[in-house]
Design a protein around this motif. Sequence first.
Motif, PDB file in Angstrom:
ATOM      1  N   VAL A   7       0.876  -1.176   0.000  1.00 61.55           N
ATOM      2  CA  VAL A   7       0.000   0.000   0.000  1.00 61.55           C
ATOM      3  C   VAL A   7       0.913   1.225   0.000  1.00 61.55           C
ATOM      4  CG1 VAL A   7      -1.808   1.288   1.186  1.00 61.55           C
ATOM      5  CG2 VAL A   7      -1.794  -1.214   1.291  1.00 61.55           C
ATOM      6  N   VAL A   8       0.956   1.935  -1.110  1.00 61.59           N
ATOM      7  CA  VAL A   8       1.833   3.100  -1.245  1.00 61.59           C
ATOM      8  C   VAL A   8       1.177   4.320  -0.608  1.00 61.59           C
ATOM      9  CG1 VAL A   8       2.950   4.677  -2.859  1.00 61.59           C
ATOM     10  CG2 VAL A   8       2.882   2.231  -3.350  1.00 61.59           C
ATOM     11  N   GLU A   9       1.850   4.867   0.401  1.00 61.85           N
ATOM     12  CA  GLU A   9       1.321   6.044   1.097  1.00 61.85           C
ATOM     13  C   GLU A   9       2.345   7.156   1.238  1.00 61.85           C
ATOM     14  OE1 GLU A   9       0.054   3.938   4.665  1.00 61.85           O
ATOM     15  OE2 GLU A   9      -2.041   4.230   4.057  1.00 61.85           O
ATOM     16  N   HIS A  10       3.618   6.848   0.953  1.00 62.30           N
ATOM     17  CA  HIS A  10       4.664   7.845   1.116  1.00 62.30           C
ATOM     18  C   HIS A  10       5.633   7.772  -0.061  1.00 62.30           C
ATOM     19  CE1 HIS A  10       3.253   8.357   5.231  1.00 62.30           C
ATOM     20  NE2 HIS A  10       3.335   7.052   5.381  1.00 62.30           N
ATOM     21  N   GLN A  11       6.237   8.895  -0.406  1.00 64.50           N
ATOM     22  CA  GLN A  11       7.179   8.946  -1.523  1.00 64.50           C
ATOM     23  C   GLN A  11       8.363   8.014  -1.293  1.00 64.50           C
ATOM     24  OE1 GLN A  11       8.485  12.895  -2.809  1.00 64.50           O
ATOM     25  NE2 GLN A  11      10.500  12.041  -3.298  1.00 64.50           N
ATOM     26  N   GLU A  12       8.913   8.011  -0.084  1.00 59.64           N
ATOM     27  CA  GLU A  12      10.068   7.164   0.205  1.00 59.64           C
ATOM     28  C   GLU A  12       9.734   5.688   0.000  1.00 59.64           C
ATOM     29  OE1 GLU A  12       8.811   9.456   2.194  1.00 59.64           O
ATOM     30  OE2 GLU A  12      10.345  11.028   2.099  1.00 59.64           O
ATOM     31  N   GLN A  13       8.514   5.318   0.329  1.00 54.46           N
ATOM     32  CA  GLN A  13       8.067   3.940   0.151  1.00 54.46           C
ATOM     33  C   GLN A  13       8.008   3.602  -1.343  1.00 54.46           C
ATOM     34  OE1 GLN A  13       4.050   3.346   1.423  1.00 54.46           O
ATOM     35  NE2 GLN A  13       4.239   1.108   1.546  1.00 54.46           N
ATOM     36  N   LEU A  14       7.490   4.541  -2.146  1.00 49.07           N
ATOM     37  CA  LEU A  14       7.421   4.331  -3.591  1.00 49.07           C
ATOM     38  C   LEU A  14       8.815   4.137  -4.168  1.00 49.07           C
ATOM     39  CD1 LEU A  14       5.985   4.290  -6.322  1.00 49.07           C
ATOM     40  CD2 LEU A  14       6.057   6.796  -6.318  1.00 49.07           C
ATOM     41  N   GLU A  15       9.757   4.958  -3.747  1.00 47.43           N
ATOM     42  CA  GLU A  15      11.117   4.847  -4.258  1.00 47.43           C
ATOM     43  C   GLU A  15      11.749   3.506  -3.880  1.00 47.43           C
ATOM     44  OE1 GLU A  15      13.500   8.653  -4.413  1.00 47.43           O
ATOM     45  OE2 GLU A  15      11.958   9.281  -2.995  1.00 47.43           O
ATOM     46  N   SER A  16      11.445   3.014  -2.699  1.00 48.75           N
ATOM     47  CA  SER A  16      11.951   1.720  -2.266  1.00 48.75           C
ATOM     48  C   SER A  16      11.398   0.592  -3.134  1.00 48.75           C
ATOM     49  CB  SER A  16      11.590   1.483  -0.800  1.00 48.75           C
ATOM     50  OG  SER A  16      11.996   0.209  -0.364  1.00 48.75           O
ATOM     51  N   ILE A  17      10.127   0.685  -3.505  1.00 46.58           N
ATOM     52  CA  ILE A  17       9.488  -0.338  -4.347  1.00 46.58           C
ATOM     53  C   ILE A  17      10.107  -0.331  -5.739  1.00 46.58           C
ATOM     54  CG2 ILE A  17       7.315  -1.063  -5.410  1.00 46.58           C
ATOM     55  CD1 ILE A  17       5.935   0.269  -2.936  1.00 46.58           C
ATOM     56  N   ILE A  18      10.340   0.865  -6.288  1.00 49.22           N
ATOM     57  CA  ILE A  18      10.967   0.969  -7.607  1.00 49.22           C
ATOM     58  C   ILE A  18      12.345   0.318  -7.585  1.00 49.22           C
ATOM     59  CG2 ILE A  18      11.874   2.567  -9.341  1.00 49.22           C
ATOM     60  CD1 ILE A  18       9.731   4.596  -8.314  1.00 49.22           C
ATOM     61  N   LYS A  19      13.085   0.578  -6.529  1.00 47.71           N
ATOM     62  CA  LYS A  19      14.434   0.028  -6.410  1.00 47.71           C
ATOM     63  C   LYS A  19      14.411  -1.491  -6.329  1.00 47.71           C
ATOM     64  CE  LYS A  19      18.672   0.553  -3.680  1.00 47.71           C
ATOM     65  NZ  LYS A  19      19.298   1.264  -2.535  1.00 47.71           N
ATOM     66  N   GLN A  20      13.449  -2.030  -5.598  1.00 45.51           N
ATOM     67  CA  GLN A  20      13.393  -3.482  -5.438  1.00 45.51           C
ATOM     68  C   GLN A  20      12.962  -4.185  -6.722  1.00 45.51           C
ATOM     69  OE1 GLN A  20      11.476  -5.106  -2.019  1.00 45.51           O
ATOM     70  NE2 GLN A  20      11.166  -7.100  -2.935  1.00 45.51           N
ATOM     71  N   PHE A  21      11.910  -3.685  -7.349  1.00 46.50           N
ATOM     72  CA  PHE A  21      11.397  -4.338  -8.551  1.00 46.50           C
ATOM     73  C   PHE A  21      12.212  -3.971  -9.796  1.00 46.50           C
ATOM     74  CE2 PHE A  21       7.656  -4.891  -5.860  1.00 46.50           C
ATOM     75  CZ  PHE A  21       7.238  -6.171  -6.216  1.00 46.50           C
ATOM     76  N   GLY A  22      12.788  -2.771  -9.807  1.00 44.69           N
ATOM     77  CA  GLY A  22      13.558  -2.326 -10.963  1.00 44.69           C
ATOM     78  C   GLY A  22      12.694  -1.723 -12.049  1.00 44.69           C
ATOM     79  N   ASP A 223      13.812 -12.766 -16.544  1.00 46.34           N
ATOM     80  CA  ASP A 223      14.145 -13.693 -15.452  1.00 46.34           C
ATOM     81  C   ASP A 223      14.009 -12.989 -14.099  1.00 46.34           C
ATOM     82  OD1 ASP A 223      14.668 -15.732 -17.211  1.00 46.34           O
ATOM     83  OD2 ASP A 223      16.854 -15.485 -17.170  1.00 46.34           O
ATOM     84  N   HIS A 224      14.475 -11.750 -14.039  1.00 51.59           N
ATOM     85  CA  HIS A 224      14.399 -10.966 -12.800  1.00 51.59           C
ATOM     86  C   HIS A 224      12.947 -10.766 -12.368  1.00 51.59           C
ATOM     87  CE1 HIS A 224      14.845  -7.548 -10.054  1.00 51.59           C
ATOM     88  NE2 HIS A 224      14.079  -6.833 -10.858  1.00 51.59           N
ATOM     89  N   LEU A 225      12.090 -10.374 -13.294  1.00 52.21           N
ATOM     90  CA  LEU A 225      10.683 -10.137 -12.961  1.00 52.21           C
ATOM     91  C   LEU A 225       9.980 -11.426 -12.566  1.00 52.21           C
ATOM     92  CD1 LEU A 225       9.694  -7.551 -15.743  1.00 52.21           C
ATOM     93  CD2 LEU A 225      10.041  -7.105 -13.308  1.00 52.21           C
ATOM     94  N   CYS A 226      10.307 -12.513 -13.226  1.00 53.03           N
ATOM     95  CA  CYS A 226       9.674 -13.793 -12.904  1.00 53.03           C
ATOM     96  C   CYS A 226      10.129 -14.319 -11.545  1.00 53.03           C
ATOM     97  CB  CYS A 226       9.971 -14.811 -14.003  1.00 53.03           C
ATOM     98  SG  CYS A 226       9.076 -14.497 -15.548  1.00 53.03           S
TER      99      CYS A 226
END
Length: 241
Positions: A7-22, A223-226
């Motif tokens: 559940v995205v509620e903060h900018q820092e959280q969004l940036e962390s998700i982008i970094k993890q998923f790529g 492969d990364h996404l899977c």
Amino acid sequence: MDRFSIVVEHQEQLESIIKQFGFLPFFRNGIEGFSIEEMTPPELLFGDDTSDGPWQWKGPVISHWESAYGKFFRGKAGYVSLKWLPDFMNWRRSLLPLSGFDEDARHIHEVLVAGESMLSKELKKASGFSLSRRRLLINADNPDESVRNERNGMAFDALIAHLQMGTHVSIADFEYLVSRKGETYGWGVARYCTPEAMYPDLFPIEAQVEHRTPKESRERIIDHLCRLMPDIERRQAELLI
């Protein structure tokens, strides 16, 4: 991280998700739950008069130099982390090389390269496109016969989106109108840039991807996404990438 539980509620959280998923599309796509739209409470997605949301965070997220933003996913916007951007460009540019674009698209790119970064309306004008989205214009010499507006705003929007799909153009920032009270408002005007100007340390791409072929970069991404989303079918990742 289970995408369905995010559940995205903060900018820092969004940036962390982008970094993890790529990779993170902004809007719904062929992979259920894999978008900012689906991860964000509806009332927060575009923000309102009292709070910001992912739509307003686009510029600040880009400014942290950890991810690129543009219409990268089937013509719709999303993020690609800088870690994965070289492989993404390696694959996409093989599919959509500049040489394969028409003259108008290449001209837009040339103007942008010369200007380094330009607001959408500036790039339109400098490239010879009208701000109007009308396909037909009044003929001053003969009002009974309209003139085709080949370089209209709608044509520009389609071409700049296609250039982004080819990773020849990305968005550097969003600039907002300012009220008399000094408050920003509106949806924000995109400032375009080339990845070469925005992220010079990623070039030449060949060195960054350790001389992988475009197809090898594609397979690496899929492969990364899977691995991150083992419940999806490989074809879903292929269609997204």
